[in-house]
Structure formats: C-alpha cells, structure tokens
Design a protein around this motif. Sequence first.
Motif, PDB file in Angstrom:
ATOM      1  N   PHE A  18      -3.307   4.196   0.598  1.00  0.00           N
ATOM      2  CA  PHE A  18      -1.905   4.007   0.241  1.00  0.00           C
ATOM      3  C   PHE A  18      -1.110   5.293   0.434  1.00  0.00           C
ATOM      4  O   PHE A  18      -0.031   5.292   1.042  1.00  0.00           O
ATOM      5  N   ALA A  24      -4.035  -1.835   3.331  1.00  0.00           N
ATOM      6  CA  ALA A  24      -2.808  -1.035   3.271  1.00  0.00           C
ATOM      7  C   ALA A  24      -1.566  -1.921   3.205  1.00  0.00           C
ATOM      8  O   ALA A  24      -0.649  -1.646   2.430  1.00  0.00           O
ATOM      9  N   TYR A  61      -1.151  -3.310  -0.249  1.00  0.00           N
ATOM     10  CA  TYR A  61      -0.688  -2.275  -1.188  1.00  0.00           C
ATOM     11  C   TYR A  61       0.804  -2.029  -1.001  1.00  0.00           C
ATOM     12  O   TYR A  61       1.548  -1.904  -1.976  1.00  0.00           O
TER      13      TYR A  61
END
Length: 175
Positions: A22, A105, A108
Amino acid sequence: MGNTFGAGDDQLYVSNGGTDVFVEVLLLAVSGLARCPWEYRFGGLVALQDQELMGRGAVGFDLAEVHWGRTAAQRDAAKQFVLRAIGLAGRRYRWELLGYEPPHALAYLRRFREVVTAFEPPETEPARDVLPDLSELGCCVRHRVLSSVAHFDGCLFCRGSRGEAYGTGLGSEWR
C-alpha cells in the motif's frame, strides 16, 4: 499484526506485508503529483510509513490527526489531492519500479478511497499534526520519490527488501 490508515472506526486495516504494498504504490503516486507545501508534507507522511524505518506493525495514521487546512477551500483542495493520488496509484502509476505485481494493491486503494471520501476534515486544527515539516523532507533522485531527511540513507525503495535491485547505497538528494 498490521497497521491502520483511516479516520476513527472507518479504516483500512492491512497486514505488515500489505502495508509495504500500500505504501509503495501510494508513495509513487503522491510523489508524482505533489506540487505545493501541503501536498509535499502529505507525501512525507506516506514516506514515513516505511516499516523498514519505523518497525513492523508500528506505522499507520488517523486522518483526523492531519491538519487539512484553515479554510474550507484549503481542506477541500487537500482532500481532492489525496483522492487524485489514490486514483493515480490505482492506474498503476510507475508500478514497473516495484519489480513485482503488488498483490491486493487495488483492493487496498479502493478501500482507502472509500475512507477518504467519507471523511470530513475538521475545521479546527488537530491537537497533534502528523504531517512532517518541509524541512524534514527530501527526494530520492534515483527513484523520484519523497523521502524522510531524518533517515537520509535513501528512500523507501533504496532501503526496502527489493532495494538491492535498484542499487542501494546511492543515497538521496535534496529537493
């Protein structure tokens, strides 16, 4: 163990490995977009989420501890910057630098966008502003990302577990 990024009970919770992912993808985008002092300071906050420096499970921030600005226009501009950075990261901006396909990713980033979108920056300054001062920031010329001057041994990418692929030890330059 993991880390939280959010506002009060509305948070993105990610494992330590997820935090690395992240922070890396968000730092690339924030560094690419930052143009004014508040934006650089927010980028510095993202750079400080480097677990190699701060410790595994010891990072994260509450949006309520960020000073978003004194006026409604400043607060709106700051929030829009964060949302633009999340959007740019979601479009895989500079992900080739990672050297891997970042797992989860996009999920997130979607969750963090939800948190930031729902957050209303307070009109009053927080008791503790987590944004670093401009004097505490640097820029890694090699990787073109913001870094913490206080930890001047390179940026997140120079120091990270994949740093050897990028030639660690080259150091950073001031912006």
